[in-house]
Design a protein around this motif. Structure first.
Motif, PDB file in Angstrom:
ATOM      1  N   GLN A  79       0.831  -1.207   0.000  1.00 59.61           N
ATOM      2  CA  GLN A  79       0.000   0.000   0.000  1.00 59.61           C
ATOM      3  C   GLN A  79       0.866   1.257   0.000  1.00 59.61           C
ATOM      4  O   GLN A  79       0.587   2.211  -0.737  1.00 59.61           O
ATOM      5  CB  GLN A  79      -0.942   0.007   1.195  1.00 59.61           C
ATOM      6  N   LEU A  80       1.908   1.259   0.808  1.00 59.08           N
ATOM      7  CA  LEU A  80       2.812   2.415   0.839  1.00 59.08           C
ATOM      8  C   LEU A  80       3.498   2.609  -0.512  1.00 59.08           C
ATOM      9  O   LEU A  80       3.639   3.734  -0.989  1.00 59.08           O
ATOM     10  CB  LEU A  80       3.865   2.253   1.941  1.00 59.08           C
ATOM     11  N   ILE A  81       3.913   1.522  -1.118  1.00 60.14           N
ATOM     12  CA  ILE A  81       4.575   1.592  -2.424  1.00 60.14           C
ATOM     13  C   ILE A  81       3.637   2.186  -3.459  1.00 60.14           C
ATOM     14  O   ILE A  81       4.027   3.027  -4.266  1.00 60.14           O
ATOM     15  CB  ILE A  81       5.087   0.192  -2.851  1.00 60.14           C
ATOM     16  N   ARG A  82       2.380   1.755  -3.450  1.00 58.69           N
ATOM     17  CA  ARG A  82       1.420   2.284  -4.419  1.00 58.69           C
ATOM     18  C   ARG A  82       1.193   3.782  -4.217  1.00 58.69           C
ATOM     19  O   ARG A  82       0.977   4.520  -5.177  1.00 58.69           O
ATOM     20  CB  ARG A  82       0.091   1.535  -4.331  1.00 58.69           C
ATOM     21  N   GLU A  83       1.246   4.231  -2.974  1.00 55.33           N
ATOM     22  CA  GLU A  83       1.032   5.653  -2.683  1.00 55.33           C
ATOM     23  C   GLU A  83       2.157   6.532  -3.212  1.00 55.33           C
ATOM     24  O   GLU A  83       1.929   7.685  -3.554  1.00 55.33           O
ATOM     25  CB  GLU A  83       0.882   5.869  -1.171  1.00 55.33           C
ATOM     26  N   ILE A  84       3.364   6.007  -3.266  1.00 59.29           N
ATOM     27  CA  ILE A  84       4.514   6.814  -3.705  1.00 59.29           C
ATOM     28  C   ILE A  84       5.018   6.409  -5.085  1.00 59.29           C
ATOM     29  O   ILE A  84       6.072   6.860  -5.519  1.00 59.29           O
ATOM     30  CB  ILE A  84       5.678   6.721  -2.688  1.00 59.29           C
ATOM     31  N   GLU A  85       4.252   5.584  -5.770  1.00 58.32           N
ATOM     32  CA  GLU A  85       4.712   5.021  -7.042  1.00 58.32           C
ATOM     33  C   GLU A  85       5.062   6.102  -8.064  1.00 58.32           C
ATOM     34  O   GLU A  85       4.315   7.047  -8.275  1.00 58.32           O
ATOM     35  CB  GLU A  85       3.660   4.082  -7.625  1.00 58.32           C
ATOM     36  N   ASP A  86       6.231   5.943  -8.645  1.00 61.86           N
ATOM     37  CA  ASP A  86       6.704   6.778  -9.746  1.00 61.86           C
ATOM     38  C   ASP A  86       7.173   5.813 -10.833  1.00 61.86           C
ATOM     39  O   ASP A  86       7.059   4.595 -10.663  1.00 61.86           O
ATOM     40  CB  ASP A  86       7.805   7.739  -9.275  1.00 61.86           C
ATOM     41  N   PRO A  87       7.665   6.299 -11.948  1.00 60.62           N
ATOM     42  CA  PRO A  87       8.092   5.377 -13.019  1.00 60.62           C
ATOM     43  C   PRO A  87       9.154   4.357 -12.580  1.00 60.62           C
ATOM     44  O   PRO A  87       9.102   3.193 -12.999  1.00 60.62           O
ATOM     45  CB  PRO A  87       8.634   6.310 -14.098  1.00 60.62           C
ATOM     46  N   ASP A  88      10.088   4.767 -11.726  1.00 57.86           N
ATOM     47  CA  ASP A  88      11.123   3.830 -11.267  1.00 57.86           C
ATOM     48  C   ASP A  88      10.525   2.728 -10.402  1.00 57.86           C
ATOM     49  O   ASP A  88      10.858   1.547 -10.560  1.00 57.86           O
ATOM     50  CB  ASP A  88      12.213   4.562 -10.477  1.00 57.86           C
ATOM     51  N   ILE A  89       9.661   3.107  -9.488  1.00 63.56           N
ATOM     52  CA  ILE A  89       9.013   2.121  -8.616  1.00 63.56           C
ATOM     53  C   ILE A  89       8.113   1.215  -9.438  1.00 63.56           C
ATOM     54  O   ILE A  89       8.079   0.003  -9.229  1.00 63.56           O
ATOM     55  CB  ILE A  89       8.255   2.820  -7.474  1.00 63.56           C
ATOM     56  N   SER A  90       7.416   1.777 -10.393  1.00 62.93           N
ATOM     57  CA  SER A  90       6.555   0.979 -11.261  1.00 62.93           C
ATOM     58  C   SER A  90       7.371  -0.077 -12.003  1.00 62.93           C
ATOM     59  O   SER A  90       6.953  -1.238 -12.115  1.00 62.93           O
ATOM     60  CB  SER A  90       5.831   1.890 -12.249  1.00 62.93           C
ATOM     61  N   LYS A  91       8.530   0.308 -12.495  1.00 62.83           N
ATOM     62  CA  LYS A  91       9.400  -0.627 -13.210  1.00 62.83           C
ATOM     63  C   LYS A  91       9.868  -1.753 -12.288  1.00 62.83           C
ATOM     64  O   LYS A  91       9.847  -2.925 -12.667  1.00 62.83           O
ATOM     65  CB  LYS A  91      10.601   0.118 -13.785  1.00 62.83           C
ATOM     66  N   LEU A  92      10.261  -1.408 -11.063  1.00 61.75           N
ATOM     67  CA  LEU A  92      10.715  -2.419 -10.104  1.00 61.75           C
ATOM     68  C   LEU A  92       9.573  -3.375  -9.735  1.00 61.75           C
ATOM     69  O   LEU A  92       9.768  -4.586  -9.673  1.00 61.75           O
ATOM     70  CB  LEU A  92      11.289  -1.747  -8.852  1.00 61.75           C
ATOM     71  N   ARG A  93       8.387  -2.823  -9.509  1.00 61.30           N
ATOM     72  CA  ARG A  93       7.221  -3.670  -9.189  1.00 61.30           C
ATOM     73  C   ARG A  93       6.919  -4.604 -10.346  1.00 61.30           C
ATOM     74  O   ARG A  93       6.591  -5.778 -10.137  1.00 61.30           O
ATOM     75  CB  ARG A  93       5.993  -2.808  -8.879  1.00 61.30           C
ATOM     76  N   SER A  94       7.028  -4.108 -11.563  1.00 63.00           N
ATOM     77  CA  SER A  94       6.777  -4.947 -12.742  1.00 63.00           C
ATOM     78  C   SER A  94       7.787  -6.083 -12.831  1.00 63.00           C
ATOM     79  O   SER A  94       7.435  -7.208 -13.217  1.00 63.00           O
ATOM     80  CB  SER A  94       6.836  -4.111 -14.019  1.00 63.00           C
ATOM     81  N   GLN A  95       9.027  -5.802 -12.484  1.00 65.31           N
ATOM     82  CA  GLN A  95      10.051  -6.850 -12.509  1.00 65.31           C
ATOM     83  C   GLN A  95       9.716  -7.949 -11.500  1.00 65.31           C
ATOM     84  O   GLN A  95       9.900  -9.133 -11.785  1.00 65.31           O
ATOM     85  CB  GLN A  95      11.427  -6.261 -12.221  1.00 65.31           C
ATOM     86  N   ILE A  96       9.233  -7.553 -10.332  1.00 64.37           N
ATOM     87  CA  ILE A  96       8.870  -8.546  -9.322  1.00 64.37           C
ATOM     88  C   ILE A  96       7.652  -9.343  -9.782  1.00 64.37           C
ATOM     89  O   ILE A  96       7.633 -10.571  -9.699  1.00 64.37           O
ATOM     90  CB  ILE A  96       8.620  -7.876  -7.956  1.00 64.37           C
ATOM     91  N   ARG A  97       6.638  -8.661 -10.289  1.00 72.04           N
ATOM     92  CA  ARG A  97       5.435  -9.357 -10.769  1.00 72.04           C
ATOM     93  C   ARG A  97       5.750 -10.317 -11.905  1.00 72.04           C
ATOM     94  O   ARG A  97       5.139 -11.379 -12.018  1.00 72.04           O
ATOM     95  CB  ARG A  97       4.371  -8.348 -11.215  1.00 72.04           C
ATOM     96  N   SER A  98       6.694  -9.965 -12.763  1.00 69.69           N
ATOM     97  CA  SER A  98       7.014 -10.825 -13.907  1.00 69.69           C
ATOM     98  C   SER A  98       7.601 -12.166 -13.475  1.00 69.69           C
ATOM     99  O   SER A  98       7.608 -13.117 -14.260  1.00 69.69           O
ATOM    100  CB  SER A  98       7.977 -10.111 -14.859  1.00 69.69           C
ATOM    101  N   ILE A  99       8.040 -12.262 -12.241  1.00 66.21           N
ATOM    102  CA  ILE A  99       8.588 -13.522 -11.745  1.00 66.21           C
ATOM    103  C   ILE A  99       7.478 -14.556 -11.589  1.00 66.21           C
ATOM    104  O   ILE A  99       7.658 -15.722 -11.917  1.00 66.21           O
ATOM    105  CB  ILE A  99       9.295 -13.311 -10.383  1.00 66.21           C
ATOM    106  N   TYR A 100       6.322 -14.130 -11.116  1.00 66.45           N
ATOM    107  CA  TYR A 100       5.249 -15.092 -10.842  1.00 66.45           C
ATOM    108  C   TYR A 100       4.033 -14.966 -11.759  1.00 66.45           C
ATOM    109  O   TYR A 100       3.121 -15.775 -11.682  1.00 66.45           O
ATOM    110  CB  TYR A 100       4.794 -15.021  -9.377  1.00 66.45           C
TER     111      TYR A 100
END
Length: 114
Positions: A79-100
């Motif tokens: 939830q905290l990550i979504r609140e502060i999400e910027d393009p860099d955070i979005s890219k990192l989250r996408s990398q994690i999601r792509s694992i599963y």
């Protein structure tokens, strides 16, 4: 709740990068590779075999940053990550999601899943 007092955009990025680094450690990478082999390309099987491993790795990492070492801590972190999400955070989250999450083919012309 010590994580709230010093949680910044940079802290979020650091935690996400630490999660990716931990996922890529030899023993974790091996576990994920084996789980993916069992799951194949089936979404439900990926969620049964791969997702719990990635979730546990995330919990192990975030507890080092003051979050509870359980699902609730992971939800709070997300939830905290979504609140502060910027393009860099979005890219990192996408990398994690792509694992599963296996890639999904989308027909952009018609906006439908294929």
């Amino acid at each position: 709740m010590s994580y709230l007092s010093n949680f910044t955009n940079e802290t979020g990025k650091s935690i996400l990068m630490d999660i990716l680094k931990t996922v890529n450690l030899a023993e974790n990478s091996q576990r994920i590779t084996e789980a993916k082999a069992v799951a194949g390309k089936e979404m439900i099987a990926m969620m049964q075999h791969v997702f719990p491993i990635v979730m546990q790795i995330q919990i192990e990492v975030i507890k080092n940053y003051g979050f509870a070492g359980n699902r609730e801590g992971l939800v709070q972190f997300s939830q905290l990550i979504r609140e502060i999400e910027d393009p860099d955070i979005s890219k990192l989250r996408s990398q994690i999601r792509s694992i599963y999450l296996p890639p999904i083919a989308i027909n952009t012309t018609n906006d439908i899943l294929i």
